[in-house]
Write an enzyme that holds these catalytic residues in place. Structure first.
Site, PDB file in Angstrom:
ATOM      1  N   LYS A 251       0.843  -1.190   0.000  1.00  0.00           N
ATOM      2  CA  LYS A 251       0.000   0.000   0.000  1.00  0.00           C
ATOM      3  C   LYS A 251       0.883   1.246   0.000  1.00  0.00           C
ATOM      4  O   LYS A 251       1.959   1.246   0.609  1.00  0.00           O
ATOM      5  CB  LYS A 251      -0.887  -0.027   1.256  1.00  0.00           C
ATOM      6  CG  LYS A 251      -1.879   1.118   1.382  1.00  0.00           C
ATOM      7  CD  LYS A 251      -2.710   0.961   2.655  1.00  0.00           C
ATOM      8  CE  LYS A 251      -3.792   2.003   2.785  1.00  0.00           C
ATOM      9  NZ  LYS A 251      -4.606   1.821   4.007  1.00  0.00           N
ATOM     10  N   SER A 326      -9.268   1.760   2.904  1.00  0.00           N
ATOM     11  CA  SER A 326      -8.396   2.564   2.089  1.00  0.00           C
ATOM     12  C   SER A 326      -7.310   1.759   1.375  1.00  0.00           C
ATOM     13  O   SER A 326      -6.580   2.306   0.546  1.00  0.00           O
ATOM     14  CB  SER A 326      -7.724   3.629   2.976  1.00  0.00           C
ATOM     15  OG  SER A 326      -6.899   3.032   3.976  1.00  0.00           O
ATOM     16  N   SER A 350      -9.754  -0.734   6.896  1.00  0.00           N
ATOM     17  CA  SER A 350      -9.094  -0.518   5.615  1.00  0.00           C
ATOM     18  C   SER A 350      -8.345  -1.719   5.052  1.00  0.00           C
ATOM     19  O   SER A 350      -7.923  -1.691   3.901  1.00  0.00           O
ATOM     20  CB  SER A 350      -8.135   0.673   5.713  1.00  0.00           C
ATOM     21  OG  SER A 350      -8.852   1.865   5.916  1.00  0.00           O
TER      22      SER A 350
END
Length: 661
Positions: A251, A326, A350
């Protein structure tokens, strides 16, 4: 300065900014030119003349970055005041704009830069975005670019690689393996790291063109790293570590030396990281290969994935649906098999939302189990509810291999927040072969009821566990409405100031999805220290009451929805309470897939009576035909720091569901 800016003292005693820290990869001695990596693609340069001549801009810089003309005369002297007076006299009538427009230049040239993001304020944010998108597209090799991509009307692209004819048989076989199997084959040298890396680079390149999931691409570095691992194995007769040759996507919070980390903010474009995050370093030491960083929403505080840099990331099962957030770029990429395992973070769901929306397994460990140090983040310093990091993959066994690999590197020696708690194999083995578990089923949190696909998933899981001989009991929520209210207030203790500052660094607008949480126009003032302490006490009181509740209602673990819906339509994620409550409690949670939405089965309940306006909004949003094929997933939850146990239980549940399929 915290940004590490250096100053140059020349022979005459003047003190000029060392611009190559901000603007350049290198300095061309012959041409006396620095380049601008922060605005890559604009063709901008800054030329450092000899002492007394000041700094001149050329190329794209003159068009809108520094907007500086003329030279600083020697006779004005070398002091800051003299230079400032010269600038005002020389440029006040040369079309440089208002004083607000000139301020970034004055700060950048004459006084120390206030932040590492000042360069972004010097150019229009749209230009930075355009350049960044072009640079990202150029990282895909021409031979991997799609000549005839599916039309936008073609929503399902999950099986595109198999149908396209663009992949070799070997590439499809490699990318079809889960991370746990890849680890075994790489350890046994049945596969070479280079071949595995190349196969996943190819599939990730196609994923990027279909679902827009990559924030940074560095395939060449990955292939070079994989070649080094193969050479190491050849020379030493053994793998370099427990994750030898395993491709791992990250990420865009985790820092990789030499790569950028914008984290969805335009104002953060351009700066290359000088060192790895601790988790990156642990994975690298264990033998993992890095090749992409994945997309995130602006600020991270959204359950979908879109920002002003890369745009929207979509779901490979149905591009009309969200990939979650996210860590949505990770979910979409891993779901597409463009990565065997990816690392996300979770402060409100997330990791679990993207895992659920893309049909994956994902784990939210408790705080202190995995290293977070060195990663970028929103609201750094907020310690009431911690963001944690963890993997998502296609099997629970793959998550286990990841945690074992990271813990083998003793992350507590590099991150003071990590608890010195090595992997406990005995607990894991006992849990994964358990014959008679007592599992609670939470069918609603009492705030928002699940939509029909999730209700079916809960019932399907119940029946599968009972058929496997386990005891399943109803597990009622303990005042989840209060818990969700507490954590929602924690998210905005600073009244959105951290996010506002990041946006102002470039002037980019806030995405609409974020305005639900952070309405800057109507936000109250930040909490005082005492108010923050009171909120901490509220959290602690709720955690204590929940612990007593579990003692009175004993279960080995409990299963509940990840969201009130399957993978949701874009911009229709209205309620995060099913995941955020677990963050407040800091419990360990593992997401597992159950099946897929079927419009012919998961019909709308026209007799349903909503609990509230919010519940009504979620209920009315369900249109069966629009959710066709959306993955259905749930989460199994255990108490704090029970990662081995909950991962073992997740395997039990997965086997039970498979037996009933």
């Amino acid at each position: 300065m915290s940004c590490g800016r250096r100053r140059r003292n020349d022979s005459a005693g003047s003190c000029l900014p060392d611009l190559n820290f901000y603007f350049a990869d290198h300095f061309d001695e012959q041409r006396k030119v620095w380049s601008f990596p922060g605005i890559e693609g604009l063709g901008s340069e800054v030329t450092r003349m000899k002492h007394g001549d000041g700094i001149r801009a050329s190329g794209g810089a003159r068009a809108g970055v520094l907007a500086l003309r003329g030279q600083w005369p020697r006779k004005t002297g070398t002091g800051r005041a003299e230079r400032s007076r010269w600038h005002k006299k020389t440029h006040s009538s040369q079309g440089l704009g208002s004083s607000a427009t000139r301020r970034p230049y004055l700060v950048g040239l004459i006084s120390p830069l206030k932040t590492r993001h000042t360069i972004s304020r010097m150019a229009k944010w749209e230009e930075l975005v355009k350049a960044k998108r072009e640079a990202l597209a150029n990282q895909i090799p021409s031979e991997w670019k799609l000549q005839s991509p599916p039309s936008e009307d073609e929503k399902r692209v999950i099986d595109f690689p198999e149908k396209s004819g663009l992949f070799t048989k070997e590439e499809l076989e490699i990318t079809g393996l889960d991370a746990a199997t890849l680890v075994k084959k790489l350890q046994a040298r049945e596969l070479k790291a280079y071949d595995v890396a190349k196969a996943f680079c190819h599939r990730a390149a196609v994923a990027q063109q279909l679902v827009n999931c990559c924030a940074e691409i560095f395939f060449e570095k990955a292939l070079a790293q994989a070649k080094e691992l193969d050479d190491y194995y050849e020379k030493n007769g053994k793998p370099i570590g427990p994750l030898h040759g395993l491709p791992v996507s990250l990420k865009d919070q985790f820092r990789v030396k030499g790569e950028q980390c914008a984290m969805g903010y335009v104002g953060w474009i351009g700066k290359k990281d000088e060192k790895d995050s601790v988790l990156t370093e642990c994975l690298r030491s264990a033998g993992a290969v890095f090749y992409v960083k994945t997309t995130v929403p602006q600020s991270l505080m959204v359950g979908e994935t879109l920002n002003n840099i890369t745009g929207r990331t979509v779901n490979p099962y149905n591009r009309g649906l969200s990939c979650g957030g996210s860590s949505g770029g990770e979910g979409a990429l891993v779901g597409f098999h463009g990565s065997p395992i990816g690392v996300g973070t979770d402060i409100g769901g997330s990791i679990r939302m993207p895992a659920a929306f893309n049909g994956l397994f994902g784990i939210r460990p408790s705080h202190g189990r995995m290293p977070y140090a060195g990663a970028a983040n929103s609201m750094e310093g907020q310690e009431t509810v911690h963001s944690v990091c963890g993997p998502m993959a296609h099997t629970a066994e793959s998550l286990t291999e990841f945690l074992k690999g990271v813990l083998s590197q003793h992350p507590w020696d590099f991150d003071p927040k990590v608890i010195e708690l090595p992997w406990r194999q005995e607990i894991y083995e006992e849990a994964r072969v358990a014959k008679k578990l007592r599992i609670g089923i939470l069918t609603t949190d009492g705030v928002v009821d699940p939509q029909p696909p999730i209700k079916r998933g809960l019932e399907q899981t119940r029946k599968a566990l009972e058929a496997a001989g386990h005891e399943v009991v109803e597990f009622a929520p303990m005042d989840h409405a209060r818990g969700v209210d507490i954590i929602n207030r924690i998210y905005v203790v600073d009244a959105g100031k951290d996010i506002q500052n990041a946006l102002e660094a470039s002037g980019e607008p806030m995405i609409d999805n974020l305005k639900v949480l952070v309405d800057l126009d109507n936000m109250s003032t930040p909490l005082t220290i005492n108010q923050g302490w009171d909120l901490n006490l509220e959290k602690y009181k709720y955690q204590s009451e929940y612990l007593e509740y579990l003692k009175k209602n004993p279960v080995d673990a409990f299963i509940m929805p990840v969201a009130p819906h399957a993978a949701v339509r874009h911009d229709h994620y209205f309620y995060y309470g099913y995941t955020s409550i677990i963050n407040l409690l800091d419990y360990t949670s593992v997401v597992f897939p159950v099946g897929f939405q079927d419009p012919s089965i998961d019909k709308k309940d026209e007799s349903y009576k909503p609990r509230s306006d919010l519940d009504k909004q979620v209920y009315e949003d369900y249109v069966p035909e629009l959710y066709d094929g959306a993955p259905i997933s749930l989460q199994i939850v255990g108490r704090r720091l029970t990662e081995e146990k909950v991962l073992g239980f997740a395997e039990v549940v997965a086997k039970a569901l498979k037996a009933q399929a």
